[in-house]
Enzyme design. Structure first.
Site, mmCIF file in Angstrom:
data_model
loop_
_atom_site.group_PDB
_atom_site.id
_atom_site.type_symbol
_atom_site.label_atom_id
_atom_site.label_comp_id
_atom_site.label_asym_id
_atom_site.label_seq_id
_atom_site.Cartn_x
_atom_site.Cartn_y
_atom_site.Cartn_z
ATOM 1 N N ASP B 53 0.864 -1.194 0.054
ATOM 2 C CA ASP B 53 0.048 0.056 0.116
ATOM 3 C C ASP B 53 0.905 1.257 -0.012
ATOM 4 O O ASP B 53 0.676 2.214 -0.706
ATOM 5 C CB ASP B 53 -0.740 -0.062 1.257
ATOM 6 C CG ASP B 53 -1.681 1.153 1.393
ATOM 7 O OD1 ASP B 53 -2.569 1.589 0.962
ATOM 8 O OD2 ASP B 53 -1.192 1.757 2.647
ATOM 9 N N GLU B 125 -1.697 -4.716 -4.019
ATOM 10 C CA GLU B 125 -0.776 -4.300 -3.063
ATOM 11 C C GLU B 125 0.199 -5.064 -2.622
ATOM 12 O O GLU B 125 1.418 -4.861 -2.628
ATOM 13 C CB GLU B 125 -1.577 -3.669 -2.067
ATOM 14 C CG GLU B 125 -2.411 -2.318 -2.360
ATOM 15 C CD GLU B 125 -3.379 -1.709 -1.311
ATOM 16 O OE1 GLU B 125 -3.980 -0.827 -1.831
ATOM 17 O OE2 GLU B 125 -3.643 -2.614 -0.259
#
Lengths: 229, 229
Positions: B53, B125
């Site tokens: 992320d 991610e």
């Protein structure tokens, strides 16, 4: 213009010498100052803040990921958000004297913006954005090893910020009790206050805690109580 | 176990060869699969998602910062959040065939998790987190040059996502009008639908738009109308 003392301070204390002095100057400049001194052509910190926000996020994330190899994702995320927030970044900003050297317009100065946590947070982010552009991520990481990671190592942040809920659940296991938090002391000047809070159960002292906000001090008191029960 | 075809696919199409195959396998594994196959000791993607992320955030931020040197911070932030969101990341995930090769448990499979956008986002991610750990940020950036930045260059994302509000303001400058959005077509299978929406003013056709969701198609129709007015 940015006080050259700030540059000496960075060099002496952190071994940082910017190649592009204009860049660090912009990171330290609020739009109100730029508007009053258009002839200087400094610009303001805002775009650098956009970048610096992400720079801090990746470095702190990587540090947590490696330091806590057993911590599950949910706890890592809570710990990160306990670090990556206004009050913490404002503290780090003061640690490197951003509050002393930032450039703001006269009106903002009068309204006390120099001590406003959201502004200090923004400039701390912008400063790291400028450092990243000027010297790359390795230098940022080294800088954070001095300014941010020691606070993580010392346990100032927690992946479990909701101590108040936990202590309430513990205390009410055997029936209703009255739980109060009372601020018993405030230290320091307005812009750098520390709070002392006592946790009372049915009016009796159980624990106390210190913090940079009332809420923080309450959580610290609850944490202390959990450790002692 | 992770299908070796995914590794060949990565190598042939993106020139990526993981040093640590266990790492990319973990990035592709949902906890439900790990729970059903504890003997394999794979683990799940969750911690890698936490890291990935932040990895995506910094690379996309830097790309935007450099590509749009004149864009103010507010618009950069809106543009970034238009890119860094579930539907976009789910599309990128499909582009690299994550949906085909991810590992999930039987129950989740039955419930259609393989096409769930939030899961595809998470694994996209995690994949980038694994790539970052295995090969460093330069390789991640090269990978995003293939998978993400072209979508930015082609103008698919916008710093001004609220076209619907803008067109409403424009259309109602000279009095009230009735504005409707109607879905007139849906193409593709359930997990990869594209919507076609018409914007009607007082029942008359003004423009149309295509999008990966109803909302996206409505915005695109509004954007088209703004361009044409």
């Amino acid at each position: 213009m940015l006080d050259p003392k700030f540059l000496s301070y960075l060099s002496e204390n952190y071994g940082i010498t910017f190649n592009d002095k204009k860049l660090v100057e912009r990171a330290m400049t609020h739009s109100s100052f730029d508007n009053e001194h258009k002839e200087l052509g400094i610009g303001d910190y805002e775009r650098l803040e956009f970048l610096g926000d992400a720079v801090l996020e990746i470095n702190i994330s990587k540090y947590l990921f490696e330091k806590f190899p057993q911590l599950p994702e949910g706890k890592l995320t809570r710990l990160r958000s306990d670090i990556v927030r206004t009050d913490s970044f404002a503290r780090f900003a003061k640690e490197i004297q951003i509050d002393k050297y930032l450039l703001i317009g006269k009106g903002e100065e009068k309204q006390g913006a120099r001590q406003r946590h959201t502004l200090l947070e923004d400039i701390f982010e912008a400063f790291n954005g400028a450092l990243y552009l000027d010297q790359g991520n390795e230098t940022v990481d080294k800088f954070l090893q001095r300014v941010v990671y020691p606070h993580i190592d010392s346990g100032e942040f927690s992946e479990d910020t909701d101590f108040k809920t936990h202590i309430q659940e513990r205390l009410q296991q055997s029936g209703e009790v009255e739980i109060d938090y009372e601020v018993i002391d405030e230290e320091g000047p307005d812009h750098d206050k520390k709070f002392e809070v006592e946790l009372l159960v049915n009016g009796k002292f159980l624990s106390k805690g210190f913090g940079y906000s009332k809420k923080h001090a309450e959580q610290m008191a609850a944490k202390k109580a959990l450790e002692e029960l």
